[in-house]
Design a protein around this motif. Structure first.
Motif, short mmCIF file in Angstrom:
data_model
loop_
_atom_site.label_atom_id
_atom_site.label_comp_id
_atom_site.label_asym_id
_atom_site.label_seq_id
_atom_site.Cartn_x
_atom_site.Cartn_y
_atom_site.Cartn_z
N LYS A 199 0.86 -1.13 0.16
CA LYS A 199 -0.29 -0.01 0.30
C LYS A 199 0.99 1.09 -0.20
O LYS A 199 2.00 1.58 0.56
CB LYS A 199 -0.84 0.58 1.30
N GLN A 200 0.47 2.01 -1.01
CA GLN A 200 1.07 3.00 -1.28
C GLN A 200 1.15 4.03 0.01
O GLN A 200 -0.49 4.73 0.55
CB GLN A 200 0.80 4.40 -1.75
N VAL A 201 1.94 4.48 1.26
CA VAL A 201 1.49 5.57 2.64
C VAL A 201 1.92 6.94 2.41
O VAL A 201 1.42 7.78 3.17
CB VAL A 201 1.83 4.33 3.41
N ALA A 202 2.85 7.16 1.06
CA ALA A 202 3.16 8.37 1.39
C ALA A 202 3.98 8.79 0.60
O ALA A 202 4.52 7.97 -0.27
CB ALA A 202 4.19 9.07 2.51
N THR A 203 4.98 10.30 0.08
CA THR A 203 5.37 10.26 -0.97
C THR A 203 5.69 11.73 -0.69
O THR A 203 5.65 12.31 0.44
CB THR A 203 4.16 10.88 -2.75
N LEU A 204 7.50 11.36 -1.22
CA LEU A 204 8.25 13.34 -1.07
C LEU A 204 8.26 14.34 -1.73
O LEU A 204 7.58 14.40 -2.89
CB LEU A 204 9.23 12.83 -1.38
N ARG A 205 7.46 14.99 -0.83
CA ARG A 205 6.69 16.28 -1.43
C ARG A 205 7.52 17.96 -1.10
O ARG A 205 8.56 18.15 -0.47
CB ARG A 205 5.47 17.09 -0.68
N PRO A 206 7.92 18.63 -2.06
CA PRO A 206 8.93 19.77 -2.33
C PRO A 206 8.73 20.23 -1.40
O PRO A 206 7.31 20.57 -0.35
CB PRO A 206 8.32 20.60 -2.90
N ARG A 207 9.60 21.52 -0.23
CA ARG A 207 9.00 22.57 0.46
C ARG A 207 9.90 23.04 0.32
O ARG A 207 10.77 23.59 -0.47
CB ARG A 207 10.02 21.52 1.73
N MET A 227 10.16 10.20 -4.97
CA MET A 227 9.78 9.50 -4.10
C MET A 227 9.07 9.15 -3.13
O MET A 227 8.22 10.30 -3.02
CB MET A 227 11.41 9.12 -3.10
N ARG A 228 7.98 7.17 -3.51
CA ARG A 228 7.40 7.01 -2.76
C ARG A 228 7.61 6.30 -1.33
O ARG A 228 8.76 5.53 -1.46
CB ARG A 228 5.99 6.28 -3.62
N LEU A 264 10.75 4.37 -2.99
CA LEU A 264 10.87 3.81 -4.16
C LEU A 264 11.76 5.67 -4.46
O LEU A 264 10.98 5.88 -3.96
CB LEU A 264 9.95 3.72 -5.37
N VAL A 265 13.29 5.65 -5.07
CA VAL A 265 13.26 6.66 -5.65
C VAL A 265 13.39 6.49 -7.30
O VAL A 265 14.73 5.79 -7.78
CB VAL A 265 14.39 6.81 -4.71
N GLU A 266 13.10 7.03 -7.99
CA GLU A 266 12.77 6.95 -9.58
C GLU A 266 14.24 7.72 -10.08
O GLU A 266 14.78 9.02 -9.62
CB GLU A 266 12.21 7.96 -10.19
#
Length: 201
Positions: free
Chosen positions: A45-53, A62-63, A80-82
Motif C-alpha cells: 500500500k502506498q502510504v506517502a510521497t516525498l513532497r517539495p518544501r 520518491m514514494r 522507491l526513488v526514481e
C-alpha cells in the motif's frame, strides 16, 4: 536517552544486534511502472510521497509503501526513488547478476495466503523464476521491472529448523515453476535438528 554528557552510554564490547530490517529503498527507472508492480502485483500500500518544501523545492521523485500486518500499515516497508539513468534490467539470476540488490524477501501471513498469491501471480502472467523448498521457507521468486528479485515466502514452523539452521539452509528442493504443478505445495518437508523425544520411563 542521554540528556547530558554525563548520561551518555559507554560503548559495549560488541555491536548491539538489531531486531530486524526496517525498510528497503530501491532505485527505479520509472516510478509509475514500479508503482504499478509494487501495488498491483506485490500488494503493498502506498502510504506517502516525498513532497517539495520551500527549503527543498527540487526533491527527488520518491514514494513510500507498506506491507499490511493485522490490517495495519507502517511508515514504509519499501521506498522507491526514481533514477532514470539506471541500466535496463537483465534476467534475474541468483548469482552473477548485474544489479546490486539480489532480491527482496516478503513474508506472507500464512501458507494459504502464499498459495493464493502464487495463483494471483500466475493469473497475471508473472514469470516464476524459481520455486523452492529452502528448508526454512517455501518460496517463489519473480522480478520487478528493474531486474530486482522479489521472493514471496511463508516460513516453515520454527521447531522444524531452529535446532539446526545450517542443516536447514543446506537443504534445497527445486519445485515446478510453470503450469498447474507450480501451485501445488507439499507439506512433507523434513525437519532439522529436532530434539529427540525423551525416553519413556
Amino acid at each position: 536517552m542521554a540528556d547530558r554528557i554525563s548520561d551518555a552510554p559507554t560503548a559495549p564490547p560488541a555491536a548491539v544486534a538489531p531486531s530486524g530490517i526496517n525498510h528497503l529503498v530501491l532505485n527505479v527507472r520509472d516510478i509509475e511502472e514500479s508503482h504499478r508492480f509494487w501495488t498491483e502485483i506485490v500488494g503493498l500500500k502506498q502510504v506517502a510521497t516525498l513532497r517539495p518544501r520551500p527549503d527543498r523545492p527540487n526533491m527527488p521523485k520518491m514514494r513510500f509503501y507498506s506491507a499490511v500486518n493485522d490490517g495495519k500499515v507502517t511508515h514504509h516497508t519499501v521506498a522507491l526513488v526514481e533514477s532514470p539513468n539506471l541500466p535496463p534490467p537483465s534476467e534475474w539470476v541468483l548469482s552473477d547478476g548485474t544489479v546490486a540488490i539480489n532480491h527482496v524477501a516478503l513474508t506472507m501471513p500464512s501458507r494459504e495466503a502464499w498459495q493464493q498469491q502464487l495463483a494471483f501471480l500466475q493469473s497475471k502472467g508473472v514469470k516464476f523464476n524459481w520455486r523452492v523448498n529452502h528448508g526454512v521457507t517455501h518460496s517463489v521468486y519473480v522480478n520487478d521491472p528493474n531486474g530486482y528479485g522479489v521472493e514471496f515466502l511463508y516460513e516453515l514452523p520454527r521447531d522444524m529448523w531452529e535446532n539446526d539452521i545450517q542443516g536447514a539452509i543446506d537443504y534445497l528442493e527445486n519445485l515446478p515453476s510453470e503450469g498447474p504443478e507450480a501451485l501445488v505445495d507439499r507439506t512433507d518437508s523434513p525437519s532439522f535438528g529436532r530434539a529427540a523425544p525423551a525416553p519413556a520411563e
